[in-house]
Structures are given as structure tokens and as C-alpha cells.
Design a protein around this motif. Structure first.
Motif, PDB file in Angstrom:
ATOM      1  N   ALA A 146      -6.452   3.240   3.837  1.00 35.67           N
ATOM      2  CA  ALA A 146      -7.021   2.066   4.511  1.00 35.67           C
ATOM      3  C   ALA A 146      -8.293   2.447   5.272  1.00 35.67           C
ATOM      4  O   ALA A 146      -9.257   1.678   5.313  1.00 35.67           O
ATOM      5  N   GLU A 147      -8.287   3.643   5.852  1.00 34.49           N
ATOM      6  CA  GLU A 147      -9.467   4.120   6.588  1.00 34.49           C
ATOM      7  C   GLU A 147     -10.669   4.274   5.654  1.00 34.49           C
ATOM      8  O   GLU A 147     -11.814   4.109   6.070  1.00 34.49           O
ATOM      9  N   GLU A 148     -10.394   4.571   4.369  1.00 35.54           N
ATOM     10  CA  GLU A 148     -11.466   4.705   3.376  1.00 35.54           C
ATOM     11  C   GLU A 148     -11.777   3.371   2.689  1.00 35.54           C
ATOM     12  O   GLU A 148     -12.465   3.332   1.680  1.00 35.54           O
ATOM     13  N   LYS A 149     -11.212   2.275   3.220  1.00 32.25           N
ATOM     14  CA  LYS A 149     -11.422   0.898   2.698  1.00 32.25           C
ATOM     15  C   LYS A 149     -10.785   0.677   1.324  1.00 32.25           C
ATOM     16  O   LYS A 149     -11.108  -0.285   0.641  1.00 32.25           O
ATOM     17  N   ASP A 150      -9.903   1.581   0.923  1.00 26.33           N
ATOM     18  CA  ASP A 150      -9.183   1.401  -0.344  1.00 26.33           C
ATOM     19  C   ASP A 150      -7.872   0.674  -0.028  1.00 26.33           C
ATOM     20  O   ASP A 150      -6.783   1.263  -0.033  1.00 26.33           O
ATOM     21  N   TYR A 151      -8.000  -0.622   0.232  1.00 27.60           N
ATOM     22  CA  TYR A 151      -6.856  -1.382   0.751  1.00 27.60           C
ATOM     23  C   TYR A 151      -5.782  -1.639  -0.306  1.00 27.60           C
ATOM     24  O   TYR A 151      -4.603  -1.773   0.040  1.00 27.60           O
ATOM     25  N   LYS A 152      -6.153  -1.694  -1.576  1.00 26.65           N
ATOM     26  CA  LYS A 152      -5.158  -1.936  -2.626  1.00 26.65           C
ATOM     27  C   LYS A 152      -4.199  -0.749  -2.748  1.00 26.65           C
ATOM     28  O   LYS A 152      -2.985  -0.921  -2.834  1.00 26.65           O
ATOM     29  N   THR A 153      -4.756   0.459  -2.753  1.00 25.12           N
ATOM     30  CA  THR A 153      -3.908   1.660  -2.806  1.00 25.12           C
ATOM     31  C   THR A 153      -3.097   1.789  -1.519  1.00 25.12           C
ATOM     32  O   THR A 153      -1.914   2.140  -1.551  1.00 25.12           O
ATOM     33  N   ALA A 154      -3.748   1.483  -0.401  1.00 21.76           N
ATOM     34  CA  ALA A 154      -3.057   1.551   0.897  1.00 21.76           C
ATOM     35  C   ALA A 154      -1.855   0.610   0.909  1.00 21.76           C
ATOM     36  O   ALA A 154      -0.779   0.970   1.395  1.00 21.76           O
ATOM     37  N   TYR A 155      -2.034  -0.597   0.352  1.00 20.01           N
ATOM     38  CA  TYR A 155      -0.938  -1.579   0.313  1.00 20.01           C
ATOM     39  C   TYR A 155       0.268  -1.014  -0.448  1.00 20.01           C
ATOM     40  O   TYR A 155       1.411  -1.167  -0.003  1.00 20.01           O
ATOM     41  N   SER A 156       0.012  -0.358  -1.563  1.00 22.70           N
ATOM     42  CA  SER A 156       1.133   0.173  -2.367  1.00 22.70           C
ATOM     43  C   SER A 156       1.893   1.255  -1.598  1.00 22.70           C
ATOM     44  O   SER A 156       3.124   1.325  -1.651  1.00 22.70           O
ATOM     45  N   TYR A 157       1.160   2.093  -0.837  1.00 21.62           N
ATOM     46  CA  TYR A 157       1.822   3.125  -0.023  1.00 21.62           C
ATOM     47  C   TYR A 157       2.626   2.491   1.115  1.00 21.62           C
ATOM     48  O   TYR A 157       3.753   2.923   1.412  1.00 21.62           O
ATOM     49  N   PHE A 158       2.040   1.479   1.771  1.00 21.41           N
ATOM     50  CA  PHE A 158       2.752   0.800   2.860  1.00 21.41           C
ATOM     51  C   PHE A 158       4.014   0.115   2.338  1.00 21.41           C
ATOM     52  O   PHE A 158       5.038   0.090   3.020  1.00 21.41           O
ATOM     53  N   PHE A 159       3.928  -0.410   1.113  1.00 20.02           N
ATOM     54  CA  PHE A 159       5.092  -1.070   0.519  1.00 20.02           C
ATOM     55  C   PHE A 159       6.219  -0.059   0.276  1.00 20.02           C
ATOM     56  O   PHE A 159       7.393  -0.337   0.565  1.00 20.02           O
ATOM     57  N   GLU A 160       5.852   1.126  -0.237  1.00 20.91           N
ATOM     58  CA  GLU A 160       6.849   2.176  -0.463  1.00 20.91           C
ATOM     59  C   GLU A 160       7.487   2.603   0.864  1.00 20.91           C
ATOM     60  O   GLU A 160       8.711   2.794   0.950  1.00 20.91           O
ATOM     61  N   ALA A 161       6.641   2.763   1.885  1.00 16.34           N
ATOM     62  CA  ALA A 161       7.152   3.157   3.206  1.00 16.34           C
ATOM     63  C   ALA A 161       8.071   2.074   3.775  1.00 16.34           C
ATOM     64  O   ALA A 161       9.131   2.375   4.339  1.00 16.34           O
ATOM     65  N   PHE A 162       7.669   0.809   3.590  1.00 17.52           N
ATOM     66  CA  PHE A 162       8.471  -0.309   4.097  1.00 17.52           C
ATOM     67  C   PHE A 162       9.854  -0.329   3.444  1.00 17.52           C
ATOM     68  O   PHE A 162      10.872  -0.520   4.127  1.00 17.52           O
ATOM     69  N   GLU A 163       9.902  -0.127   2.139  1.00 19.76           N
ATOM     70  CA  GLU A 163      11.198  -0.125   1.444  1.00 19.76           C
ATOM     71  C   GLU A 163      12.097   1.012   1.938  1.00 19.76           C
ATOM     72  O   GLU A 163      13.307   0.820   2.125  1.00 19.76           O
ATOM     73  N   ALA A 164      11.496   2.194   2.149  1.00 18.35           N
ATOM     74  CA  ALA A 164      12.276   3.354   2.617  1.00 18.35           C
ATOM     75  C   ALA A 164      12.833   3.107   4.017  1.00 18.35           C
ATOM     76  O   ALA A 164      14.027   3.306   4.274  1.00 18.35           O
ATOM     77  N   PHE A 165      11.970   2.650   4.928  1.00 20.25           N
ATOM     78  CA  PHE A 165      12.393   2.430   6.316  1.00 20.25           C
ATOM     79  C   PHE A 165      13.354   1.246   6.431  1.00 20.25           C
ATOM     80  O   PHE A 165      14.284   1.271   7.234  1.00 20.25           O
ATOM     81  N   SER A 166      13.126   0.221   5.628  1.00 21.16           N
ATOM     82  CA  SER A 166      13.980  -0.969   5.666  1.00 21.16           C
ATOM     83  C   SER A 166      15.406  -0.641   5.237  1.00 21.16           C
ATOM     84  O   SER A 166      16.378  -1.111   5.838  1.00 21.16           O
ATOM     85  N   SER A 167      15.541   0.198   4.204  1.00 22.10           N
ATOM     86  CA  SER A 167      16.878   0.577   3.724  1.00 22.10           C
ATOM     87  C   SER A 167      17.628   1.399   4.767  1.00 22.10           C
ATOM     88  O   SER A 167      18.860   1.390   4.819  1.00 22.10           O
ATOM     89  N   LEU A 168      16.871   2.121   5.615  1.00 24.39           N
ATOM     90  CA  LEU A 168      17.491   2.948   6.669  1.00 24.39           C
ATOM     91  C   LEU A 168      17.585   2.212   7.997  1.00 24.39           C
ATOM     92  O   LEU A 168      18.088   2.759   8.985  1.00 24.39           O
TER      93      LEU A 168
END
Length: 436
Positions: free
Chosen positions: A233-255
Motif C-alpha cells: 500500500a505504501e508503494e501505491k500498489d493497492y490491488k496487491t495490498a488488498y489481496s494480502y489484507f484479505f489473507e490476513a483478515f481470514e487468518a485473524f478472523s478464524s482465530l
């Protein structure tokens, strides 16, 4: 003389009997006590039992766990700190692995008490000194990693960097991959806080490399994905950033980890930044999103609505109403500042487009912002060559120049002349070789 001797013996025997035997009955007595203070007192007396039999040690471990829980509920951070000091003779009687577990659990318990960051730092420093003296390397490295994380949270970057630099070399020599992942992640966060993006990315790559060689718990994998998203996101690559945030969200949400809400928040931020603010409502109303409804999600929804309407007034209202969720989160604040500037520039360009000369006060009235704010932004846009114009501050006006369109033939002509010059130079070099 005989009386005094008898009195001394009586006092000694009463002191000896002040402890409670380390048995399951004593633990049950503490649990049945009428209030927390009485339970705490009983558990302290159990720990005073001088017995070092296997059963007694096992009961004392249970007493420590229960005592830690009671002190945490009562917000008695200093007592937890003193407990660690009192337990040092006990640690000499049990295996080092159990000692490490107890020490880390008590430090974690102190962290659950609000407003104890300074106490945690002081406690970790004390434990580092003790582990050095006792030569407990395994425990020391983990306490130092915890200390570095606390220093980072406390914005003591220089001390944290010094501590991590020495620790990471030591852990790499020992090849403790699990701890190495934690330390590399910490180093990445530290360099990111210091605005050193290349080093932050290098540390994150090192963490990923170490993680690939071992089994990484889902929470740690989620932390890696979250940090990856932040750097993209800091490099303005918001599409790739979104996919990483989604993976993190799924991991944290399950826990059911509290970090899930931050991952969701940054997912929504990415949607807004790539001009897909209309998708925000859909994500929030999904099954996963509904679970985390609250101020953080409401803040991002308000920003998305303001961006969809291209309204600076609504944008500023959202920033004001959700200050703690937006401005106090450094990652969200940084990207929203950029978004706000872009939105302001778009609105100003749209408003001044029909004019060749317009009062700044009139522009400020149309955009519903203070005159000083608008004047400052217009001067910045002129310097950045966002449009051609000048500010007449005496008259309080903005004068917009007509765009001087450059004829397309001129650049083409210059390019042709440059190419002809290169050909002539090449021919001259060849002829010089032939003549020689």
C-alpha cells in the motif's frame, strides 16, 4: 531467660505455620474464597510452602497460574512484577522450559492491564538482566524480542534498533527459525516506522524465507500478510495490498484475533484508494464484515460515502467524527491525507475551470473551506504546475492563464534533427577510419 526463649520458639513456629501446604485442597480453598483478595492471600501462602517434592512443585505451578489470573483481573501490575522477583528461587527447582513458560505468561498478563507500557519495558529489562546472570539464553532472546516490540510501540526507535541488531545476529547463528521470523517482522515494522522502505521490504523478505522453512502458526502468517499489505500500500500498489489484507483478515478472523478488524479496515481503505468506494458497502454487509461492525468500520464507510460524492465537506466531517479511528491510525492517516489532497485538487480544478479571473473568497465559499486553506492549496497547485495561473493577493483574486498548446510538429522536428545529427556523426567517424 527461659520465658524469652519460649516466646522466641513460639514466634518461630507460628511463622513456619503461616504457609499453606502445596496441595490440591489448598488450591480448592483459594477458589472457594469469598473474594479475590482472600484467594490471592491463600495462593501466596501456598507458594511459601518449603516443600520441593514433585507433587508440591506441580501444585505451585497451578497456584502461580491462578494467582496470575487473579492479579490481572484486579489490575495489579506491580504485584505481578514483584511475583516474578519472588519466584526466582522457585525457578531454580523446575525445568528451564517451564520457567520460560511462566515468565512469558506473567509478562503477557501485565500486557493485558491498560496503561502499563512503561511497567512492561521495566519488567522486561529486569528479566533480561536476570536471564543473562543465570545464562538462560533461550528465555533471554524471547524476552529481548518482546522488549524490542514494546520499545517500538513506545516509539523508542533507536534503542529498539540497537537491541534488534545484536539479537538478530545471535539468533541467526543459532538458526532458531521460529524466533527469527518474529525478529525479522519486528525489524521490518521498525524500518517502516523510520520511513526506510527498502530495509523494511528486505526484513520482510527475510521473515518470509525463514517462515517457508518451518511450520508457521496461522496468527504469525497473518502478521506476515498484514505487513506485506502495508508495504505494498505504501508503494501505491493497492490491488496487491488488498489481496494480502484479505489473507490476513481470514487468518485473524478464524482465530478471533483483534487484528482482524485492522485487516478489514485496510481492505476497505484499498477499495477507496483504487476508486472502488462503491464496493465498501458490499464488503461491510457480507457475513464476515457484519461480524466486525463498529466505529472502525463506520469510519471507513463514512470516508467511502464522502469519496463517492466527491464531497470535501463530508470528508472533513468523517475525519472529525472518527478522529481516533482515522487520524490516530498512522497507516490510514497517511493514505487518507493523500486521498484528501487529490480530492481537493480535483474539486478546485473543476470549480476554477470556467474562469479566467475569480475571487479566492468565492472559490472558498463554493468548496465550503476556509479562505486561508484554499489560498495555500491554490499556490501549491500553481507551483506543482497543476494549472497555469497566479495569485493576486492584493485583490484577493486568482488569475488563470490560458493553456499554451505546443504544436506537435515542434517536438517531432527536434527529434528528426537529433537523429540526423547522429547519422552525420556516424558517417564522419567511418570516413575518418577510411582516410586513416
Amino acid at each position: 531467660m527461659m520465658f524469652f526463649l519460649q516466646k522466641e520458639v513460639t514466634m518461630s513456629s507460628s511463622m513456619q505455620s503461616s504457609y499453606l501446604p502445596a496441595t490440591t485442597e489448598s488450591i480448592a480453598k483459594a477458589q472457594e474464597a469469598k473474594d479475590a483478595s482472600e484467594s490471592i492471600s491463600i495462593l501466596y501462602r501456598v507458594l511459601e510452602d518449603p516443600s520441593s517434592s514433585a507433587d508440591a512443585l506441580r501444585v505451585k505451578e497451578l497456584a502461580i497460574t491462578n494467582l496470575t489470573n487473579y492479579l490481572t483481573k484486579e489490575n495489579r501490575g506491580e504485584d505481578l512484577r514483584n511475583l516474578l522477583t519472588q519466584l526466582r528461587p522457585f525457578f531454580a527447582l523446575i525445568p528451564k522450559a517451564k520457567t520460560a513458560k511462566i515468565v512469558r505468561s506473567i509478562i503477557d498478563a501485565v500486557a493485558k492491564i491498560p496503561g502499563t507500557s512503561e511497567l512492561q519495558i521495566s519488567l522486561c529489562k529486569e528479566m533480561v538482566e536476570w536471564t543473562r546472570a543465570e545464562k538462560r539464553t533461550f528465555l533471554r532472546q524471547r524476552v529481548e524480542a518482546r522488549l524490542a516490540a514494546l520499545l517500538l510501540e513506545n516509539q523508542e526507535y533507536t534503542e529498539a534498533l540497537t537491541l534488534l541488531s545484536g539479537l538478530i545476529k545471535e539468533v541467526r547463528r543459532l538458526d532458531d527459525k521460529l524466533l527469527l521470523v518474529d525478529i525479522d517482522l519486528l525489524e521490518s515494522k521498525l524500518h517502516f516506522s523510520l520511513r526506510n522502505l527498502p530495509k523494511a521490504k528486505a526484513s520482510l523478505t527475510a521473515a518470509r524465507t525463514a517462515a517457508n522453512a518451518i511450520y508457521v502458526p496461522p496468527s504469525q502468517q497473518g502478521t506476515i500478510d498484514l505487513q506485506s499489505g502495508i508495504l505494498h500500500a505504501e508503494e501505491k500498489d493497492y490491488k496487491t495490498a488488498y489481496s494480502y489484507f484479505f489473507e490476513a483478515f481470514e487468518a485473524f478472523s478464524s482465530l478471533e484475533d483483534p487484528k482482524a478488524i485492522f485487516s478489514l479496515k485496510y481492505m476497505l481503505l484499498c477499495k477507496i484508494m483504487v476508486n472502488q468506494a462503491d464496493d465498501v458497502a458490499g464488503i461491510i454487509s457480507s457475513k464476515a464484515g457484519l461480524k466486525y461492525l463498529g466505529p472502525d468500520v463506520d469510519a471507513m464507510k463514512a470516508v467511502a460515502d464522502a469519496y463517492s460524492k466527491r464531497s470535501l465537506k463530508y470528508f472533513e466531517t468523517a475525519l472529525r467524527d472518527y478522529k481516533s479511528q482515522l487520524e490516530e491510525d498512522p497507516i490510514v492517516h497517511r493514505h487518507l491525507s493523500s486521498l484528501y489532497d487529490t480530492l481537493l485538487e480535483q474539486n478546485l480544478c473543476r470549480l476554477i475551470e470556467p474562469y479566467s479571473r475569480v475571487e479566492i473568497a468565492h472559490v472558498a465559499e463554493m468548496i465550503e473551506l476556509p479562505i486561508s486553506h484554499v489560498e495555500k492549496k491554490l499556490s501549491q497547485m500553481i507551483l506543482d504546475k497543476k494549472f497555469a495561473g497566479t495569485l493576486d493577493q492584493g485583490a484577493g483574486c486568482l488569475i488563470i492563464f490560458e493553456d499554451t498548446k505546443t504544436e506537435e510538429i515542434f517536438p517531432a522536428t527536434l527529434e528528426t534533427i537529433t537523429n540526423v545529427g547522429k547519422v552525420v556523426d556516424s558517417l564522419y567517424m567511418r570516413s575518418a577510419k577510411i582516410m586513416a
